[in-house]
Scaffold this motif. Structure first.
Motif, PDB file in Angstrom:
ATOM      1  N   ILE A  85       0.838  -1.205   0.000  1.00 22.82           N
ATOM      2  CA  ILE A  85       0.000   0.000   0.000  1.00 22.82           C
ATOM      3  C   ILE A  85       0.870   1.251   0.000  1.00 22.82           C
ATOM      4  N   GLY A  86       0.582   2.158  -0.910  1.00 22.56           N
ATOM      5  CA  GLY A  86       1.178   3.489  -0.867  1.00 22.56           C
ATOM      6  C   GLY A  86       0.199   4.400  -0.148  1.00 22.56           C
ATOM      7  N   TYR A  87       0.606   4.943   0.986  1.00 18.28           N
ATOM      8  CA  TYR A  87      -0.312   5.727   1.820  1.00 18.28           C
ATOM      9  C   TYR A  87       0.202   7.151   1.949  1.00 18.28           C
ATOM     10  N   ILE A  88      -0.581   8.098   1.451  1.00 20.34           N
ATOM     11  CA  ILE A  88      -0.258   9.516   1.607  1.00 20.34           C
ATOM     12  C   ILE A  88      -1.022   9.997   2.836  1.00 20.34           C
ATOM     13  N   PHE A  89      -0.292  10.174   3.915  1.00 16.50           N
ATOM     14  CA  PHE A  89      -0.914  10.590   5.175  1.00 16.50           C
ATOM     15  C   PHE A  89      -1.396  12.037   5.073  1.00 16.50           C
ATOM     16  N   GLU A 102      15.873  10.409   0.673  1.00 15.42           N
ATOM     17  CA  GLU A 102      15.812   9.380   1.712  1.00 15.42           C
ATOM     18  C   GLU A 102      14.372   9.112   2.138  1.00 15.42           C
ATOM     19  N   ASN A 103      13.543  10.154   2.201  1.00 10.47           N
ATOM     20  CA  ASN A 103      12.124   9.963   2.503  1.00 10.47           C
ATOM     21  C   ASN A 103      11.429   9.193   1.392  1.00 10.47           C
ATOM     22  N   ILE A 104      11.714   9.553   0.140  1.00  4.90           N
ATOM     23  CA  ILE A 104      11.054   8.895  -0.988  1.00  4.90           C
ATOM     24  C   ILE A 104      11.406   7.410  -1.039  1.00  4.90           C
ATOM     25  N   GLY A 135       7.477  16.783 -10.226  1.00  6.49           N
ATOM     26  CA  GLY A 135       8.062  18.116 -10.292  1.00  6.49           C
ATOM     27  C   GLY A 135       8.947  18.499  -9.122  1.00  6.49           C
ATOM     28  N   ILE A 136       9.565  17.512  -8.475  1.00  6.91           N
ATOM     29  CA  ILE A 136      10.420  17.818  -7.322  1.00  6.91           C
ATOM     30  C   ILE A 136      11.821  17.215  -7.461  1.00  6.91           C
ATOM     31  N   SER A 137      12.213  16.831  -8.665  1.00  6.39           N
ATOM     32  CA  SER A 137      13.523  16.179  -8.831  1.00  6.39           C
ATOM     33  C   SER A 137      14.676  17.107  -8.457  1.00  6.39           C
ATOM     34  N   HIS A 138      14.477  18.404  -8.567  1.00  4.66           N
ATOM     35  CA  HIS A 138      15.527  19.363  -8.207  1.00  4.66           C
ATOM     36  C   HIS A 138      15.699  19.505  -6.693  1.00  4.66           C
ATOM     37  N   LEU A 139      14.835  18.861  -5.917  1.00  5.60           N
ATOM     38  CA  LEU A 139      14.871  18.989  -4.457  1.00  5.60           C
ATOM     39  C   LEU A 139      15.415  17.745  -3.754  1.00  5.60           C
ATOM     40  N   LEU A 140      15.881  16.753  -4.495  1.00  9.17           N
ATOM     41  CA  LEU A 140      16.217  15.457  -3.904  1.00  9.17           C
ATOM     42  C   LEU A 140      17.216  15.536  -2.758  1.00  9.17           C
ATOM     43  N   VAL A 155       6.492  15.188  -1.933  1.00  5.66           N
ATOM     44  CA  VAL A 155       7.434  14.185  -1.427  1.00  5.66           C
ATOM     45  C   VAL A 155       6.655  13.007  -0.843  1.00  5.66           C
ATOM     46  N   ALA A 156       5.608  13.309  -0.075  1.00  8.61           N
ATOM     47  CA  ALA A 156       4.777  12.249   0.503  1.00  8.61           C
ATOM     48  C   ALA A 156       4.140  11.405  -0.596  1.00  8.61           C
TER      49      ALA A 156
END
Length: 198
Positions: A85-89, A102-104, A135-140, A155-156
């Motif tokens: 399950i992918g869960y977006i809290f 690291e979060n991803i 659209g967040i690859s520049h923030l890794l 990110v979530a």
């Protein structure tokens, strides 16, 4: 088409005398997209928490991807959620001392099944791909505490989608986005789910 979710006779309350959920029957087929709507306090987050195995009901049957979550121990539910399950809290639940990447990648680091679904793709490449779609690859390399709320929400979502989980549950996934970005975010979420077969 098989049911992704099958609920029968579900009752849930946080305290005696105040029932939050009473669901006699609910079936959701694989491939369906369901939008849950209701006023604050009506039990939406509670239901999603039960479906993700974060909460456990005492009565009824909650079958998710063919497994009865009510019969599982808390650690079995955690392992099942991590693998399937992918869960977006609602409040994201990002780990503040970890970077975006690291979060991803956390679900794939914790679940061998999620890692296997990368089909040999290096974990960092998979993280880059899902981050790019959102659209967040520049923030890794950034720390998540330095991001805007909307960026944290992405990110979530990336964390929920990596490793192609069979089921994606999103609790108010656009609550922190302005009106102009909500529709695009939902489109991105659906595109990623479709691509992953979730």
């Amino acid at each position: 088409m098989p049911h992704a979710i099958a609920i029968e006779g579900l009752h849930f309350s946080y305290r005696t005398g105040r029932e939050i959920l009473d669901i006699p029957d609910l079936k959701i087929s694989s491939g369906e997209r369901i939008f849950l709507y209701g006023p604050s306090g009506s039990g939406k987050t509670t239901l999603l928490g039960i479906l993700a195995g974060v909460l456990s009901a005492k009565t009824g049957s909650v079958q998710v991807l063919g497994r009865n979550l009510i019969s599982m121990t808390p650690s079995q539910r955690d392992a099942f959620r991590g693998s399937h399950i992918g869960y977006i809290f609602q409040l994201f639940n990002l780990i503040p001392y970890l970077s975006v990447v690291e979060n991803i990648t956390l679900p794939c680091r914790l679940s061998e099944e999620r890692r296997k679904r990368l089909n040999g793709k290096p974990l960092l490449d998979a993280a880059r791909d899902v981050a790019n779609h959102l659209g967040i690859s520049h923030l890794l390399s950034e720390n998540v505490v330095n991001l805007s709320v909307g960026q944290q929400q992405r990110v979530a979502a990336a964390r929920a989608l990596i490793g192609t989980p069979e089921l994606v549950i999103a609790d108010e996934p656009t609550s922190s986005l302005d009106h102009d970005h909500r529709e695009r975010f939902i489109e991105l979420l659906f595109e990623n789910c479709k691509e992953a077969g979730s």
